[in-house]
Design an enzyme around this catalytic site. Structure first.
Site, PDB file in Angstrom:
ATOM      1  N   ARG A 175       0.839  -1.204   0.000  1.00  0.00           N
ATOM      2  CA  ARG A 175       0.000   0.000   0.000  1.00  0.00           C
ATOM      3  C   ARG A 175       0.869   1.247   0.000  1.00  0.00           C
ATOM      4  O   ARG A 175       0.466   2.301  -0.487  1.00  0.00           O
ATOM      5  CB  ARG A 175      -0.910   0.006   1.226  1.00  0.00           C
ATOM      6  CG  ARG A 175      -1.978  -1.061   1.168  1.00  0.00           C
ATOM      7  CD  ARG A 175      -2.718  -1.139   2.464  1.00  0.00           C
ATOM      8  NE  ARG A 175      -1.792  -1.363   3.587  1.00  0.00           N
ATOM      9  CZ  ARG A 175      -2.159  -1.515   4.852  1.00  0.00           C
ATOM     10  NH1 ARG A 175      -3.420  -1.468   5.172  1.00  0.00           N
ATOM     11  NH2 ARG A 175      -1.262  -1.729   5.793  1.00  0.00           N
ATOM     12  N   ILE A 230       3.509 -17.725   1.042  1.00  0.00           N
ATOM     13  CA  ILE A 230       3.772 -18.084   2.449  1.00  0.00           C
ATOM     14  C   ILE A 230       2.918 -17.203   3.371  1.00  0.00           C
ATOM     15  O   ILE A 230       3.129 -17.211   4.588  1.00  0.00           O
ATOM     16  CB  ILE A 230       5.270 -17.944   2.837  1.00  0.00           C
ATOM     17  CG1 ILE A 230       5.838 -16.580   2.477  1.00  0.00           C
ATOM     18  CG2 ILE A 230       6.098 -19.050   2.183  1.00  0.00           C
ATOM     19  CD1 ILE A 230       5.490 -15.452   3.373  1.00  0.00           C
ATOM     20  N   ARG A 232      -1.154 -16.057   3.376  1.00  0.00           N
ATOM     21  CA  ARG A 232      -2.420 -16.716   3.710  1.00  0.00           C
ATOM     22  C   ARG A 232      -3.062 -17.158   2.390  1.00  0.00           C
ATOM     23  O   ARG A 232      -2.984 -16.432   1.387  1.00  0.00           O
ATOM     24  CB  ARG A 232      -3.385 -15.751   4.424  1.00  0.00           C
ATOM     25  CG  ARG A 232      -2.990 -15.410   5.853  1.00  0.00           C
ATOM     26  CD  ARG A 232      -3.191 -16.589   6.811  1.00  0.00           C
ATOM     27  NE  ARG A 232      -2.876 -16.238   8.190  1.00  0.00           N
ATOM     28  CZ  ARG A 232      -1.706 -16.486   8.788  1.00  0.00           C
ATOM     29  NH1 ARG A 232      -0.723 -17.089   8.128  1.00  0.00           N
ATOM     30  NH2 ARG A 232      -1.522 -16.143  10.055  1.00  0.00           N
ATOM     31  N   GLU A 261      -7.467 -24.368   4.450  1.00  0.00           N
ATOM     32  CA  GLU A 261      -6.568 -25.343   5.082  1.00  0.00           C
ATOM     33  C   GLU A 261      -7.127 -25.794   6.434  1.00  0.00           C
ATOM     34  O   GLU A 261      -7.800 -25.011   7.111  1.00  0.00           O
ATOM     35  CB  GLU A 261      -5.161 -24.740   5.247  1.00  0.00           C
ATOM     36  CG  GLU A 261      -5.104 -23.531   6.137  1.00  0.00           C
ATOM     37  CD  GLU A 261      -3.699 -22.909   6.161  1.00  0.00           C
ATOM     38  OE1 GLU A 261      -3.143 -22.647   5.082  1.00  0.00           O
ATOM     39  OE2 GLU A 261      -3.200 -22.689   7.272  1.00  0.00           O
ATOM     40  N   HIS A 279       1.537 -25.584   5.825  1.00  0.00           N
ATOM     41  CA  HIS A 279       1.644 -24.356   6.637  1.00  0.00           C
ATOM     42  C   HIS A 279       2.751 -24.492   7.697  1.00  0.00           C
ATOM     43  O   HIS A 279       2.476 -24.473   8.901  1.00  0.00           O
ATOM     44  CB  HIS A 279       0.297 -24.021   7.298  1.00  0.00           C
ATOM     45  CG  HIS A 279       0.208 -22.595   7.748  1.00  0.00           C
ATOM     46  ND1 HIS A 279      -0.958 -21.887   7.787  1.00  0.00           N
ATOM     47  CD2 HIS A 279       1.177 -21.736   8.194  1.00  0.00           C
ATOM     48  CE1 HIS A 279      -0.732 -20.664   8.239  1.00  0.00           C
ATOM     49  NE2 HIS A 279       0.574 -20.542   8.489  1.00  0.00           N
TER      50      HIS A 279
HETATM   51  P1  NAP Z   1       4.439  -7.098   8.295  1.00  0.00           P
HETATM   52  O1  NAP Z   1       5.812  -6.760   8.727  1.00  0.00           O
HETATM   53  O2  NAP Z   1       3.282  -6.360   8.886  1.00  0.00           O
HETATM   54  O3  NAP Z   1       4.420  -6.965   6.706  1.00  0.00           O
HETATM   55  C1  NAP Z   1       3.259  -6.970   5.957  1.00  0.00           C
HETATM   56  C2  NAP Z   1       3.528  -6.168   4.687  1.00  0.00           C
HETATM   57  O4  NAP Z   1       2.359  -6.259   3.872  1.00  0.00           O
HETATM   58  C3  NAP Z   1       3.807  -4.708   4.949  1.00  0.00           C
HETATM   59  O5  NAP Z   1       4.929  -4.335   4.199  1.00  0.00           O
HETATM   60  C4  NAP Z   1       2.572  -3.992   4.440  1.00  0.00           C
HETATM   61  O6  NAP Z   1       2.985  -2.787   3.849  1.00  0.00           O
HETATM   62  C5  NAP Z   1       2.052  -4.969   3.403  1.00  0.00           C
HETATM   63  N1  NAP Z   1       0.609  -4.843   3.229  1.00  0.00           N
HETATM   64  C6  NAP Z   1      -0.350  -4.621   4.168  1.00  0.00           C
HETATM   65  N2  NAP Z   1      -1.549  -4.554   3.592  1.00  0.00           N
HETATM   66  C7  NAP Z   1      -1.348  -4.736   2.279  1.00  0.00           C
HETATM   67  C8  NAP Z   1      -2.203  -4.736   1.157  1.00  0.00           C
HETATM   68  N3  NAP Z   1      -3.518  -4.527   1.285  1.00  0.00           N
HETATM   69  N4  NAP Z   1      -1.668  -4.950  -0.064  1.00  0.00           N
HETATM   70  C9  NAP Z   1      -0.330  -5.147  -0.196  1.00  0.00           C
HETATM   71  N5  NAP Z   1       0.531  -5.136   0.825  1.00  0.00           N
HETATM   72  C10 NAP Z   1       0.018  -4.935   2.042  1.00  0.00           C
HETATM   73  O7  NAP Z   1       4.118  -8.639   8.551  1.00  0.00           O
HETATM   74  P2  NAP Z   1       5.133  -9.861   8.495  1.00  0.00           P
HETATM   75  O8  NAP Z   1       5.665 -10.125   9.853  1.00  0.00           O
HETATM   76  O9  NAP Z   1       6.089  -9.655   7.361  1.00  0.00           O
HETATM   77  O10 NAP Z   1       4.100 -11.034   8.141  1.00  0.00           O
HETATM   78  C11 NAP Z   1       3.393 -11.011   6.903  1.00  0.00           C
HETATM   79  C12 NAP Z   1       2.331 -12.089   6.862  1.00  0.00           C
HETATM   80  O11 NAP Z   1       2.950 -13.368   6.722  1.00  0.00           O
HETATM   81  C13 NAP Z   1       1.494 -12.248   8.130  1.00  0.00           C
HETATM   82  O12 NAP Z   1       0.398 -11.336   8.150  1.00  0.00           O
HETATM   83  C14 NAP Z   1       1.049 -13.679   8.100  1.00  0.00           C
HETATM   84  O13 NAP Z   1      -0.260 -13.823   7.584  1.00  0.00           O
HETATM   85  C15 NAP Z   1       2.040 -14.362   7.169  1.00  0.00           C
HETATM   86  N6  NAP Z   1       2.802 -15.393   7.894  1.00  0.00           N
HETATM   87  C16 NAP Z   1       2.773 -16.682   7.451  1.00  0.00           C
HETATM   88  C17 NAP Z   1       3.482 -17.651   8.126  1.00  0.00           C
HETATM   89  C18 NAP Z   1       3.515 -19.076   7.663  1.00  0.00           C
HETATM   90  O14 NAP Z   1       3.719 -19.951   8.497  1.00  0.00           O
HETATM   91  N7  NAP Z   1       3.345 -19.362   6.401  1.00  0.00           N
HETATM   92  C19 NAP Z   1       4.206 -17.327   9.271  1.00  0.00           C
HETATM   93  C20 NAP Z   1       4.220 -16.007   9.682  1.00  0.00           C
HETATM   94  C21 NAP Z   1       3.522 -15.046   8.996  1.00  0.00           C
HETATM   95  P3  NAP Z   1       1.976  -1.576   3.585  1.00  0.00           P
HETATM   96  O15 NAP Z   1       1.283  -1.356   4.912  1.00  0.00           O
HETATM   97  O16 NAP Z   1       2.811  -0.468   3.136  1.00  0.00           O
HETATM   98  O17 NAP Z   1       1.037  -2.035   2.521  1.00  0.00           O
END
Ligand code: NAP
Length: 313
Positions: A175, A230, A232, A261, A279
């Site tokens: 964003r 990785i 959701r 899932e 996952h």
């Molecule tokens: P984070 O630091 O909050 O990063 C999320 C990024 O997504 C931010 O850069 C944000 O930037 C961007 N974002 C937010 N809303 C968006 C939108 N509508 N369109 C495009 N980009 C958007 O979170 P993180 O710690 O990196 O974790 C990210 C996600 O990974 C988690 O929310 C979780 O669902 C997933 N995850 C998965 C696993 C797994 O086991 N597979 C484990 C941990 C986490 P902007 O606000 O500038 O858009």
């Protein structure tokens, strides 16, 4: 007397053990009559612990008038109604940072596995096909490819760092433009898809991002394109992805997460150009232990009247 704590679902067992030693733990998922159970504990519950699989909705929060804090196991809080948390003036904590590197590893693992066909190679050896001749050649990461990262947050940046080590160019979509980052920025996922070879999805789940990797995005990525998810399952239009992969409009996919899932569509599993994982992004002993410690520490801070350790922003 131990303070009361409401658990929405089973936790990582070592974490649950610590919580059970420190609190009188009430297990909502074990109650035969959920409403009666909530009513019986409501006057004692100021804190809830939730998980990705068992979050908390607005209605449940409404049944807990003394609720102050929700300590969530996981960085993604899409199983918690965050709007309701804000509206009700509650505090929400999650478990950021400690899982970043493990999840980024899984992104690269899936990228390599999808492009170099790791599970197919494994099967090729096991099934004795190698004895009859070499495995067909695969795509490469080393032919000037660009990776487009959707969501360049903590995990997205750790993935970008790894991509650079693999000689990949990096671009991203979000964003907002990220401060201190020189990778090309795209506001629109479709524009990103047109310019890159691989998309890695690393943005949060929830209503705002549902289906943002649309059929058009996948078709723009094209027959030689690869998607890695990785984040959701909800971020990808899963039905369209299956069709694109089946019809050769999208080259390959490496997926750790799925829309419903642990159920994964048979039609997806039937495809040979897909690599799946159950996952497991954060599913290592040290990372789950560190995540659990944050859940424990946030609850301890709440009950001690101290500032929460990792409030969700
Ligand atoms: P984070 O630091 O909050 O990063 C999320 C990024 O997504 C931010 O850069 C944000 O930037 C961007 N974002 C937010 N809303 C968006 C939108 N509508 N369109 C495009 N980009 C958007 O979170 P993180 O710690 O990196 O974790 C990210 C996600 O990974 C988690 O929310 C979780 O669902 C997933 N995850 C998965 C696993 C797994 O086991 N597979 C484990 C941990 C986490 P902007 O606000 O500038 O858009």
């Amino acid at each position: 007397m131990k303070p009361d704590l409401l658990l929405m679902g089973p936790m990582f067992p070592p974490t649950q053990k610590v919580l059970e030693a420190s609190y009188t733990v009430h297990k909502v998922w074990e109650a035969p009559d959920r409403d009666a159970f909530l009513a019986s504990v409501a006057d004692r519950i100021t804190a809830v612990a939730s998980t990705g699989g068992k979050g908390i909705d607005d209605a449940t929060m409404g049944k807990l008038p003394k609720l102050k804090v929700i300590s969530h196991f996981g960085v993604g809080v899409d199983s918690v109604d965050v709007d309701a948390v804000r509206r009700r003036g509650l505090a929400l904590t999650n478990t950021p940072d400690v899982l970043t590197e493990d999840v980024a590893d899984v992104a690269l693992m899936l990228m390599l596995a999808a492009i170099r066909r790791v599970p197919q190679g494994d099967r090729y050896v096991r099934e004795g096909k190698w004895l009859k001749g070499p495995m067909p050649l695969t795509r490469s990461l080393q032919d000037g490819k660009t990776v487009g990262i959707i969501g360049l947050g903590r995990i997205g940046k750790a993935i970008a760092k790894r991509c650079e080590a693999f000689n990949l160019k990096v671009a991203y979509q979000g964003r907002n433009k990220q401060a201190g980052v020189s990778y090309p920025y795209y506001a629109d996922p479709l524009a990103l898809a047109k310019d890159v070879d691989i998309i890695v999805v690393a943005a949060p789940g929830g209503a705002e991002t549902r289906g943002m990797v649309s059929r058009a995005v996948m078709e723009a990525l094209g027959p030689d394109g690869t998607i890695v998810n990785i984040a959701r399952g909800s971020l990808i239009d899963e039905a369209a992805m299956i069709e694109c992969l089946r019809d050769g409009k999208l080259g390959a996919a490496g997926l750790d997460v799925f829309d419903k899932e642990p159920a994964v569509p048979e039609a997806l599993l039937a495809l040979d150009n897909v690599v799946v994982q159950p996952h497991v992004g954060s599913a290592t002993h040290p990372t789950r232990t560190a995540m659990g410690q944050l859940v424990i520490d946030n609850l301890a801070a709440h009950f001690a009247g101290k500032p929460l350790v990792t409030p969700h922003q």
